[in-house]
Write a protein that holds these residues in place. Structure first.
Motif, PDB file in Angstrom:
ATOM      1  N   THR A   1      29.895  43.793  50.746  1.00 56.86           N
ATOM      2  CA  THR A   1      29.897  42.368  51.089  1.00 56.86           C
ATOM      3  C   THR A   1      31.295  41.780  50.950  1.00 56.86           C
ATOM      4  OG1 THR A   1      27.590  42.108  50.405  1.00 56.86           O
ATOM      5  CG2 THR A   1      28.946  40.118  50.483  1.00 56.86           C
ATOM      6  N   ALA A   2      31.958  42.075  49.841  1.00 58.91           N
ATOM      7  CA  ALA A   2      33.294  41.532  49.607  1.00 58.91           C
ATOM      8  C   ALA A   2      34.311  42.096  50.589  1.00 58.91           C
ATOM      9  CB  ALA A   2      33.721  41.819  48.168  1.00 58.91           C
ATOM     10  N   VAL A   3      34.245  43.399  50.840  1.00 57.93           N
ATOM     11  CA  VAL A   3      35.207  44.034  51.739  1.00 57.93           C
ATOM     12  C   VAL A   3      35.075  43.480  53.157  1.00 57.93           C
ATOM     13  CG1 VAL A   3      35.855  46.212  52.844  1.00 57.93           C
ATOM     14  CG2 VAL A   3      35.457  46.127  50.373  1.00 57.93           C
ATOM     15  N   ARG A   4      33.855  43.304  53.619  1.00 57.14           N
ATOM     16  CA  ARG A   4      33.661  42.787  54.979  1.00 57.14           C
ATOM     17  C   ARG A   4      34.269  41.390  55.130  1.00 57.14           C
ATOM     18  NH1 ARG A   4      30.896  45.919  58.272  1.00 57.14           N
ATOM     19  NH2 ARG A   4      29.444  47.487  57.450  1.00 57.14           N
ATOM     20  N   GLU A   5      34.167  40.568  54.109  1.00 57.33           N
ATOM     21  CA  GLU A   5      34.780  39.247  54.190  1.00 57.33           C
ATOM     22  C   GLU A   5      36.301  39.358  54.244  1.00 57.33           C
ATOM     23  OE1 GLU A   5      34.655  34.869  51.990  1.00 57.33           O
ATOM     24  OE2 GLU A   5      34.105  36.661  50.856  1.00 57.33           O
TER      25      GLU A   5
ATOM     26  N   ARG B   1      31.090  52.706  55.079  1.00 52.29           N
ATOM     27  CA  ARG B   1      30.213  51.620  55.533  1.00 52.29           C
ATOM     28  C   ARG B   1      30.969  50.550  56.309  1.00 52.29           C
ATOM     29  NH1 ARG B   1      25.732  49.341  51.301  1.00 52.29           N
ATOM     30  NH2 ARG B   1      24.394  51.181  51.132  1.00 52.29           N
ATOM     31  N   THR B   2      32.196  50.294  55.915  1.00 52.20           N
ATOM     32  CA  THR B   2      32.940  49.171  56.476  1.00 52.20           C
ATOM     33  C   THR B   2      33.976  49.576  57.518  1.00 52.20           C
ATOM     34  OG1 THR B   2      34.447  49.308  54.569  1.00 52.20           O
ATOM     35  CG2 THR B   2      32.645  47.714  54.441  1.00 52.20           C
ATOM     36  N   GLY B   3      34.095  50.871  57.778  1.00 56.48           N
ATOM     37  CA  GLY B   3      34.987  51.337  58.821  1.00 56.48           C
ATOM     38  C   GLY B   3      36.434  51.495  58.419  1.00 56.48           C
TER      39      GLY B   3
ATOM     40  N   GLY C   1      29.159  37.233  27.924  1.00 58.55           N
ATOM     41  CA  GLY C   1      27.979  37.330  28.763  1.00 58.55           C
ATOM     42  C   GLY C   1      28.329  38.267  29.903  1.00 58.55           C
ATOM     43  N   LEU C   2      27.414  39.157  30.285  1.00 58.48           N
ATOM     44  CA  LEU C   2      27.684  40.170  31.303  1.00 58.48           C
ATOM     45  C   LEU C   2      27.263  39.663  32.678  1.00 58.48           C
ATOM     46  CD1 LEU C   2      28.935  42.991  30.961  1.00 58.48           C
ATOM     47  CD2 LEU C   2      26.643  43.931  31.235  1.00 58.48           C
ATOM     48  N   SER C   3      28.056  39.996  33.692  1.00 61.69           N
ATOM     49  CA  SER C   3      27.765  39.596  35.058  1.00 61.69           C
ATOM     50  C   SER C   3      27.968  40.758  36.012  1.00 61.69           C
ATOM     51  CB  SER C   3      28.672  38.436  35.494  1.00 61.69           C
ATOM     52  OG  SER C   3      28.318  37.231  34.873  1.00 61.69           O
ATOM     53  N   GLU C   4      27.542  40.536  37.248  1.00 61.30           N
ATOM     54  CA  GLU C   4      27.787  41.489  38.317  1.00 61.30           C
ATOM     55  C   GLU C   4      28.565  40.789  39.427  1.00 61.30           C
ATOM     56  OE1 GLU C   4      24.039  42.599  40.004  1.00 61.30           O
ATOM     57  OE2 GLU C   4      23.739  40.666  40.969  1.00 61.30           O
ATOM     58  N   GLY C   5      29.101  41.586  40.328  1.00 61.46           N
ATOM     59  CA  GLY C   5      29.793  41.008  41.468  1.00 61.46           C
ATOM     60  C   GLY C   5      30.871  41.935  41.978  1.00 61.46           C
ATOM     61  N   ALA C   6      31.550  41.465  43.009  1.00 65.18           N
ATOM     62  CA  ALA C   6      32.657  42.214  43.607  1.00 65.18           C
ATOM     63  C   ALA C   6      33.684  41.233  44.132  1.00 65.18           C
ATOM     64  CB  ALA C   6      32.153  43.107  44.738  1.00 65.18           C
TER      65      ALA C   6
ATOM     66  N   THR D   1      57.551  43.299  46.922  1.00 67.21           N
ATOM     67  CA  THR D   1      56.643  42.175  47.127  1.00 67.21           C
ATOM     68  C   THR D   1      55.665  42.504  48.245  1.00 67.21           C
ATOM     69  OG1 THR D   1      58.291  40.574  46.410  1.00 67.21           O
ATOM     70  CG2 THR D   1      56.489  39.747  47.739  1.00 67.21           C
ATOM     71  N   THR D   2      54.396  42.275  47.999  1.00 66.22           N
ATOM     72  CA  THR D   2      53.372  42.512  49.015  1.00 66.22           C
ATOM     73  C   THR D   2      52.623  41.223  49.289  1.00 66.22           C
ATOM     74  OG1 THR D   2      51.935  43.324  47.237  1.00 66.22           O
ATOM     75  CG2 THR D   2      53.024  44.967  48.590  1.00 66.22           C
ATOM     76  N   ALA D   3      52.206  41.058  50.531  1.00 64.75           N
ATOM     77  CA  ALA D   3      51.505  39.844  50.945  1.00 64.75           C
ATOM     78  C   ALA D   3      50.011  39.989  50.721  1.00 64.75           C
ATOM     79  CB  ALA D   3      51.785  39.576  52.423  1.00 64.75           C
ATOM     80  N   ILE D   4      49.395  38.926  50.272  1.00 68.95           N
ATOM     81  CA  ILE D   4      47.937  38.854  50.169  1.00 68.95           C
ATOM     82  C   ILE D   4      47.463  38.044  51.360  1.00 68.95           C
ATOM     83  CG2 ILE D   4      45.975  38.061  48.795  1.00 68.95           C
ATOM     84  CD1 ILE D   4      47.839  38.358  46.321  1.00 68.95           C
ATOM     85  N   THR D   5      46.762  38.700  52.284  1.00 74.38           N
ATOM     86  CA  THR D   5      46.413  38.065  53.556  1.00 74.38           C
ATOM     87  C   THR D   5      44.921  37.872  53.763  1.00 74.38           C
ATOM     88  OG1 THR D   5      46.486  40.235  54.642  1.00 74.38           O
ATOM     89  CG2 THR D   5      48.507  38.918  54.671  1.00 74.38           C
ATOM     90  N   GLY D   6      44.118  38.297  52.826  1.00 76.13           N
ATOM     91  CA  GLY D   6      42.673  38.123  52.952  1.00 76.13           C
ATOM     92  C   GLY D   6      41.993  38.279  51.608  1.00 76.13           C
ATOM     93  N   LEU D   7      40.831  37.663  51.468  1.00 74.98           N
ATOM     94  CA  LEU D   7      40.065  37.696  50.230  1.00 74.98           C
ATOM     95  C   LEU D   7      38.587  37.909  50.547  1.00 74.98           C
ATOM     96  CD1 LEU D   7      41.581  34.483  48.564  1.00 74.98           C
ATOM     97  CD2 LEU D   7      42.287  36.851  48.112  1.00 74.98           C
ATOM     98  N   GLY D   8      37.876  38.516  49.608  1.00 75.25           N
ATOM     99  CA  GLY D   8      36.434  38.670  49.739  1.00 75.25           C
ATOM    100  C   GLY D   8      35.787  38.639  48.366  1.00 75.25           C
TER     101      GLY D   8
END
Length: 367
Positions: A68-72, A113-115, A187-192, A2-9
């Motif tokens: 953008t997603a990773v930084r959040e 880019r995000t360190g 329908g096609l979209s973009e995002g991360a 089991t692994t914890a999910i502690t952040g989202l972006g």
């Protein structure tokens, strides 16, 4: 393990940031303008889901969305821990070469880019890439190769993807209409979208939003462009077995639900095989009716959506599903114009399917 999910972006056609995603899923509002950067004359669909506020073009756009997603997701994390964090990113087109880099370098470029200084891995499993990446990252953490990992998927709109899917007759004139009698394609979209995962123990950096308890991956289909029910069923059973739970412990299912004739049928058949007579009592939804298909980011954004459902104790509607195909009368498809609150919502199953028979199922639970 089991692994914890502690952040989202997240950055999606619903907007930038996790709160914007929940608002979009709850209200059905997303940014889907006409395609302008390449010729779509004669295409079945001439619009696409876009991340508002991002103006980068070309090969850099997928990287910018991922950043953008990773930084959040790592916001507030100790800098020393960030330098040890691994990054696993799924994408449908790993062959895109960023200027000055090699093909398949998306994760490495984003980590720089995000360190993030841990391992950097790019995963390509078609539309299941983001979800499959979550399984890869979970294994890294379980094996002790990473204390913390940021994992998910990202893709921008490209002429290759858009026109290629149009040539396969996969695009629908009205975008994604999951389980609708009027569904005719995607329908096609973009995002991360990414999740921050880590070991669930006394050293966990933050209070978990949810836990990842099960994962199943298969490659099985009888048709290149359509998933097969057997492969989806196997992935689901593997995920439930990995989580150590029975089908009757699942509280809701987030389906791949693309709105294609074969895809929705195969997924429903797989769910009938797994859940049997209990299926009508299990709420089912799809987020693609509002976000459309985020390609390599689809499985990841849907995992994020499941985490948010567990946090809010509510399941968002399946926008665009009306009128529902009578063939799915046995599904408790969440509809309406607002999230359905479900007391005691604890366990979510999310399914992702990709071209070539790539299937991934994940089990997420409240901590």
């Amino acid at each position: 393990m089991t692994t914890a999910i502690t952040g989202l972006g997240v950055c999606s056609p619903g907007g930038v940031g996790v709160p914007a995603l929940w608002e979009a899923l709850a209200t059905g509002h997303a940014h889907r303008p006409a395609v302008a950067e390449f010729d779509v004359e004669g295409a079945t669909l001439r619009s696409a889901g876009r991340v508002p506020g991002h103006d980068t073009d070309g090969a850099w756009r997928t990287l910018d969305l991922a950043e953008t997603a990773v930084r959040e997701a790592v916001e507030g994390l100790d800098e020393e821990l960030v330098r040890e964090t691994a990054l696993v990113l799924g994408t449908t087109d790993p062959g895109v070469v960023l200027p000055g880099r090699f093909a398949g370098d998306l994760a490495a470029a984003c980590a720089q880019r995000t360190g993030l200084g841990g391992e950097a891995i790019t995963v390509a499993n078609a539309s299941a890439s983001g979800a499959a990446a979550i399984g890869v990252a979970r294994d890294l953490v379980a094996a002790g190769e990473a204390r913390v990992a940021v994992v998910g998927g990202a893709d921008a709109i490209t002429d290759l993807a858009f026109l290629g899917l149009n040539s396969l007759r996969t695009l629908g004139p009205n975008g994604c209409r999951p389980f609708s009698a009027q569904r005719r394609g995607i329908g096609l979209s973009e995002g991360a979208a990414v999740l921050r995962i880590e070991r669930l123990d006394d050293d966990t950096a933050c209070t978990p939003l949810a836990v990842l308890t099960g994962c199943g991956l298969t490659n099985a289909t009888g048709h290149l462009a359509a998933p097969g029910a057997d492969g989806i069923e196997l992935a689901v059973r593997m995920a439930l077995d990995d989580a150590g739970i029975e089908p009757n412990e699942v509280d809701f299912v987030n389906t791949h639900g693309p709105g294609t004739r074969r895809g929705d049928n195969a997924e429903a058949d797989a769910l009938r095989s797994v859940f049997g007579d209990a299926l009508p009592g299990i709420p089912v939804n799809s987020v693609k009716g509002v976000l459309w298909h985020l390609q390599g980011g689809a499985g990841a954004v849907e995992a994020v959506a499941c985490v948010l459902s567990l946090v809010h104790g509510a399941i968002t509607p399946t926008w665009g599903s009306e009128p529902i195909d009578p063939a799915f009368a046995d599904l408790d498809l969440v509809g309406g114009d607002a999230p359905r609150h479900v007391p005691g919502l604890r366990t979510a199953l999310t399914i992702s399917c990709g071209l070539g028979g790539m299937n991934t199922a994940l089990v997420l639970r409240r901590p």
